[in-house]
Design an enzyme around this catalytic site. Structure first.
Site, PDB file in Angstrom:
ATOM      1  N   ARG A 239      52.600  25.332  38.874  1.00 61.99           N
ATOM      2  CA  ARG A 239      52.026  26.681  38.830  1.00 61.99           C
ATOM      3  C   ARG A 239      50.592  26.515  38.383  1.00 61.99           C
ATOM      4  NH1 ARG A 239      54.363  32.303  36.517  1.00 61.99           N
ATOM      5  NH2 ARG A 239      55.433  32.043  38.506  1.00 61.99           N
TER       6      ARG A 239
ATOM      7  N   HIS B 271      52.767  32.585  46.607  1.00 65.46           N
ATOM      8  CA  HIS B 271      53.928  32.435  45.707  1.00 65.46           C
ATOM      9  C   HIS B 271      55.172  32.296  46.598  1.00 65.46           C
ATOM     10  CE1 HIS B 271      56.333  32.440  42.248  1.00 65.46           C
ATOM     11  NE2 HIS B 271      56.177  33.665  41.794  1.00 65.46           N
TER      12      HIS B 271
ATOM     13  N   GLN C  71      58.917  32.820  45.352  1.00 65.75           N
ATOM     14  CA  GLN C  71      59.263  34.227  45.162  1.00 65.75           C
ATOM     15  C   GLN C  71      59.745  34.821  46.487  1.00 65.75           C
ATOM     16  OE1 GLN C  71      59.119  36.203  42.226  1.00 65.75           O
ATOM     17  NE2 GLN C  71      60.276  37.549  43.558  1.00 65.75           N
TER      18      GLN C  71
ATOM     19  N   ASP D   5      53.574  44.876  42.909  1.00 63.28           N
ATOM     20  CA  ASP D   5      53.387  43.805  41.929  1.00 63.28           C
ATOM     21  C   ASP D   5      52.383  44.325  40.901  1.00 63.28           C
ATOM     22  OD1 ASP D   5      53.211  41.345  40.619  1.00 63.28           O
ATOM     23  OD2 ASP D   5      52.103  40.333  42.222  1.00 63.28           O
TER      24      ASP D   5
ATOM     25  N   CYS E 261      58.265  41.598  42.033  1.00 64.74           N
ATOM     26  CA  CYS E 261      58.565  40.204  41.656  1.00 64.74           C
ATOM     27  C   CYS E 261      58.714  40.020  40.155  1.00 64.74           C
ATOM     28  CB  CYS E 261      57.469  39.296  42.200  1.00 64.74           C
ATOM     29  SG  CYS E 261      55.829  39.756  41.632  1.00 64.74           S
TER      30      CYS E 261
ATOM     31  N   ARG F 167      66.137  34.136  42.534  1.00 65.69           N
ATOM     32  CA  ARG F 167      65.242  32.983  42.366  1.00 65.69           C
ATOM     33  C   ARG F 167      66.084  31.727  42.096  1.00 65.69           C
ATOM     34  NH1 ARG F 167      59.917  33.802  40.815  1.00 65.69           N
ATOM     35  NH2 ARG F 167      59.768  31.557  41.223  1.00 65.69           N
TER      36      ARG F 167
HETATM   37  N1  NVA Z   1      50.609  38.454  41.175  1.00 64.01           N
HETATM   38  C1  NVA Z   1      51.195  38.076  39.915  1.00 64.01           C
HETATM   39  C2  NVA Z   1      52.577  37.542  40.134  1.00 64.01           C
HETATM   40  C3  NVA Z   1      53.325  37.164  38.886  1.00 64.01           C
HETATM   41  C4  NVA Z   1      54.651  36.537  39.177  1.00 64.01           C
HETATM   42  C5  NVA Z   1      50.314  37.046  39.231  1.00 64.01           C
HETATM   43  O1  NVA Z   1      49.787  36.167  39.921  1.00 64.01           O
HETATM   44  O2  NVA Z   1      50.140  37.126  38.023  1.00 64.01           O
HETATM   45  N1   CP Z   2      58.085  36.416  39.471  1.00 65.30           N
HETATM   46  C1   CP Z   2      57.711  35.337  38.757  1.00 65.30           C
HETATM   47  O1   CP Z   2      57.275  34.308  39.292  1.00 65.30           O
HETATM   48  O2   CP Z   2      57.908  35.476  37.415  1.00 65.30           O
HETATM   49  P1   CP Z   2      57.365  34.504  36.281  1.00 65.30           P
HETATM   50  O3   CP Z   2      55.886  34.645  36.225  1.00 65.30           O
HETATM   51  O4   CP Z   2      58.061  34.980  35.041  1.00 65.30           O
HETATM   52  O5   CP Z   2      57.757  33.088  36.638  1.00 65.30           O
END
Ligand code: NVA
Ligand code: CP
Length: 300
Positions: free
Chosen positions: A101, A128, A131, A219, A259, A287
């Site tokens: 990540r 992502h 997801q 989101d 998500c 997930r």
């Molecule tokens: N768009 C959000 C998704 C979190 C799972 C982010 O990147 O923070």
């Molecule tokens: N939806 C998602 O990826 O959640 P987290 O940021 O908690 O991993």
């Protein structure tokens, strides 16, 4: 094989993963221990926080009989300037796959260039895909089909939105995106989806996108990494909320997706999130099942 973009999978591959994920889900919680991945290790590297991605991958590996290492970038020499090139090469000699990540998509893509093991994108600024794999499984679970399903995305055309557009194109779904000017999904990615025959409809009007939708998806307004501009972003996105009024524009059996994490009162209301149309917690649960299918495919 890597899973860096949703476009790394074909329609048949996604269908197979969804089917496998659904079969794994049918095994009752508490009776899911298997030994398919005995002796295999997945490393998880995090530059940003995570609840679902981290815990679902950890539990997936444990229940499949494998090992998992969760690593924070700052605890690694990466955090002190060691290059991704050497890190990727060294980790490839220890573990069987790496999930990352990262802030920048290039970090994950760069890691994959130097790694000799599968690399999984656990979220970047651009995509992502894990997801969306779980989301496609969720839509199939509730709608019993994917092709022809009409999705409306409400809000920032962000990483999740980009991957959702890719998923829609691969699976033959329709997608409309409602966002303000300047918040559109990535142009090249949209062009790629359109080349595959997907008509990606982009509008500034939430009601227009939501009309007759089978799926309403939103989101957070402010994604990880965008915090410095959060006041401006919140102001720009304030009309892009899934609320009771917007829900009425969609089909009566619309499913509400997010998500997570949610910010109630911003992109979604408490009433909608807790309504019987909401499948948000199923998405989160899926997930685990979808990623089990994925790691079985990548490292078994
Ligand atoms: N768009 C959000 C998704 C979190 C799972 C982010 O990147 O923070
Ligand atoms: N939806 C998602 O990826 O959640 P987290 O940021 O908690 O991993």
């Amino acid at each position: 094989m890597n899973f860096i973009s949703i476009f790394d999978l074909s329609r048949a591959e996604i269908e197979a993963l969804i089917e496998e994920g659904a079969a794994l889900k049918r095994e009752p919680k508490g009776a899911r221990m298997r030994d398919d991945l005995r002796g295999k290790t997945l490393a998880l590297i995090f530059e940003k926080p995570s609840t679902r991605t981290r815990v679902s991958f950890e539990v997936a590996m444990l229940e499949l009989g494998g090992n998992v290492l969760s690593l924070n970038r700052n605890e690694l020499q990466l955090g002190r300037g060691e290059r991704i090139n050497e890190t990727a090469k060294v980790l490839s000699s220890y573990v069987d796959a790496v999930m990352i990540r990262a802030y920048l998509h290039d970090t994950v893509a760069g890691f994959a260039r130097y790694a000799s093991i599968p690399v999984i994108n656990g979220l970047t600024d651009f995509e992502h895909p894990c997801q969306i794999l779980a989301d496609l499984m969720t839509i199939k679970e509730y709608k019993d089909r994917l092709a022809g399903v009409k999705i409306a995305w409400i809000g920032d055309g962000n990483n999740v939105c980009n991957s959702l557009i890719g998923g829609a194109a691969i699976m033959g779904m329709e997608i409309s995106v409602a966002c303000p000017k300047g918040y559109e999904p990535n142009k090249e990615l949209v062009a790629k989806a359109e080349k595959m025959g997907c008509d990606v409809h982009i509008t500034e009007t939430a009601e227009e996108a939501a009309a007759d939708a089978d799926v309403l998806y939103t989101d957070v307004w402010v994604s990880m990494g965008d915090e410095d501009e959060s006041e401006q972003i919140k102001n720009d996105l304030k009309r892009y909320q899934i609320n009771e009024g917007l829900m009425r524009e969609a089909n009566a059996d619309v499913i509400i997706m997010h998500c997570m994490p949610v910010h109630i009162g911003e992109e979604i209301t408490a009433g909608v999130m807790n309504s019987t149309n909401s499948v948000i917690f199923t998405q989160a649960e899926n997930r685990l099942h979808a990623q089990k299918a994925l790691v079985l495919q990548l490292v078994r």
